[in-house]
Design an enzyme around this catalytic site. Structure first.
Site, mmCIF file in Angstrom:
data_model
loop_
_atom_site.group_PDB
_atom_site.id
_atom_site.type_symbol
_atom_site.label_atom_id
_atom_site.label_comp_id
_atom_site.label_asym_id
_atom_site.label_seq_id
_atom_site.Cartn_x
_atom_site.Cartn_y
_atom_site.Cartn_z
ATOM 1 N N LYS A 188 28.231 -30.026 -7.796
ATOM 2 C CA LYS A 188 27.673 -30.219 -9.136
ATOM 3 C C LYS A 188 26.138 -30.158 -9.086
ATOM 4 C CE LYS A 188 31.545 -30.160 -11.161
ATOM 5 N NZ LYS A 188 32.551 -31.191 -11.241
HETATM 6 C C1 LIG Z 1 34.074 -31.517 -11.428
HETATM 7 C C2 LIG Z 1 34.688 -31.828 -12.750
HETATM 8 C C3 LIG Z 1 35.355 -33.027 -13.003
HETATM 9 C C4 LIG Z 1 35.703 -34.007 -11.929
HETATM 10 O O1 LIG Z 1 34.673 -34.403 -11.135
HETATM 11 P P1 LIG Z 1 34.964 -35.248 -9.797
HETATM 12 O O2 LIG Z 1 33.661 -35.927 -9.529
HETATM 13 O O3 LIG Z 1 35.340 -34.257 -8.746
HETATM 14 O O4 LIG Z 1 36.051 -36.213 -10.085
HETATM 15 C C5 LIG Z 1 35.786 -33.269 -14.294
HETATM 16 N N1 LIG Z 1 35.613 -32.395 -15.282
HETATM 17 C C6 LIG Z 1 34.996 -31.213 -15.077
HETATM 18 C C7 LIG Z 1 34.812 -30.274 -16.221
HETATM 19 C C8 LIG Z 1 34.535 -30.891 -13.790
HETATM 20 O O5 LIG Z 1 33.956 -29.703 -13.580
#
Ligand SMILES: *Cc1c(COP(=O)(O)O)cnc(C)c1O
Length: 390
Positions: A188
């Protein structure tokens, strides 16, 4: 020979950018002896709340956990329905099911965002909430969504997993809906390895999220019975084990400080791609509304596959052969076996998401890329379009 074939280095789809600050901070945390939730988490929460102008921020061990707590806090349970876009990650839907409720999928427009008119048409007396996803880092039309939600008395929880730092008008994403959740997963825009955050301006919802994030142990009890010593606690609800560690927060504090700089670099890369594809009509580039700041977590092109002799999948294979990592965000939820089998969705039920799926490719966009890397990616895409033109 084309210039790009001379390149030696593969370009990964994503690679986190961590510096000595993060590394030193983790080492310091390890030496401090305080590994789990402690002073670093508290500091990270304060800094994060400030960065999105939120009254409350609760750090947890993933964005999926953050969503779980947000839905629990507004009381989602068996019999309820929650509206979500079909073009999203697995967690958005699965957590709704964990709480015994039903995800109701909404199609998306060519901007990848949930279609608000269709969303309104799918509201029933059982609808409890809607989860707009700020896909790729582009904020949804929150004013319209809030208006619909208010009219029907449903809650709004924002999926801001892609949206650090994003703005809607002059407001940072983080307090527009009832609750907002963020991701610090490794790929992210900022990362703690694994981690997430819930933000809200509602003190009662914040208290519930905090309580349930750590076994339902009442902090009030700690205060009330402080005379009994620090060993005393009371369990007031069956909570979860979702707390963030100080090791993760030690990384997050420094990533957050760098988030604006990371964003500026991603915005530059997006502009560079836009420029390189300006004369390639077969490659439709993402657009950004005037009144928002796109966090640019993703740069998703749409191939005009009608004009090409190869499919999107073959296009990806050939990019890979040139050493370029890409991804697809996402196979729409309604096309997964879980949703087809459990809820009876067919591909054509949400046709625009299904059509987008045949066209989309997420290109690398992260601050480790050089201008040369970005040029190479764009030149390779343009070459493939030339070579496989109908
Ligand atoms: C990455 C992501 C999540 C989940 O994130 P985690 O930290 O891996 O639990 C939820 N929603 C979207 C749209 C994502 O891209």
């Amino acid at each position: 020979m084309a210039v790009e074939t001379l390149r030696q280095h593969a370009i990964p789809f994503f690679s986190p950018l961590l510096g000595d600050e993060e590394i030193d901070s983790v080492v310091e945390t390890l030496r401090s002896g305080w590994l789990t939730t402690g002073p670093k988490v508290k500091r990270f929460e304060q800094l994060f709340a400030e960065s999105v102008s939120a009254g409350h921020a609760i750090a947890v061990n993933s964005c999926t956990a953050a969503l779980h707590l947000a839905l629990e806090a507004i009381g989602v349970g068996p019999g309820d329905e929650v509206l979500i876009p079909t073009l999203t990650f697995a967690s958005t839907g699965e957590v709704i099911m964990h709480l015994g409720a039903t995800p109701v999928l909404v199609d998306c427009g060519p901007d990848f965002l949930m279609d608000v008119a269709e969303m309104e048409s799918k509201i029933t007396p059982r609808t409890k909430a809607v989860i707009p996803v700020h896909y790729g880092g582009h904020p949804c039309d929150m004013e319209r969504i809030l208006n619909v939600a208010r009219r029907h008395g449903i809650r709004v929880i924002e999926d801001a997993a892609h949206a650090i730092p994003a703005r809607y008008g002059d407001r940072p994403i983080g307090t527009i809906g009832d609750l907002t959740y963020f991701s610090f997963y490794a790929n992210k825009t900022i990362t703690t390895g694994e981690g997430g955050m819930v933000t809200t301006n509602d003190a009662e919802l914040a208290d519930r999220v905090r309580l349930m994030s750590l076994h339902g142990i009442s902090k009030d009890a700690w205060k009330r019975f402080s005379a009994e010593g620090s060993w005393y606690y009371e369990i007031t609800a069956p909570g979860y084990k979702f707390n963030m560690t100080d090791i993760a927060a030690a990384i997050g504090i420094h990533q957050l400080a760098k988030s604006e700089r990371f964003w500026q670099r991603r915005a530059q890369i997006a502009a560079q791609y836009d420029e390189r594809f300006a004369f390639t009509p077969e490659v439709v580039t993402p657009t950004t509304d005037l009144h928002v700041q796109n966090a640019w977590h993703l740069y998703v092109i749409r191939l005009q596959v009608e004009d090409l002799t190869i499919s999107r999948n073959e296009f990806i294979t050939q990019l890979n052969q040139a050493g370029i990592g890409t991804s697809v965000h996402y196979l729409p939820l309604h096309m997964h076996p879980l949703y087809r089998e459990r809820f009876g969705y067919a591909t054509e039920d949400l046709p625009r998401g299904a059509d987008l799926f045949q066209r989309i490719i997420s290109l690398p966009i992260h601050p480790r890329l050089t201008d040369e890397d970005v040029d190479f990616v764009a030149a390779t895409v343009n070459r493939l379009v030339d070579e496989h033109h109908r």
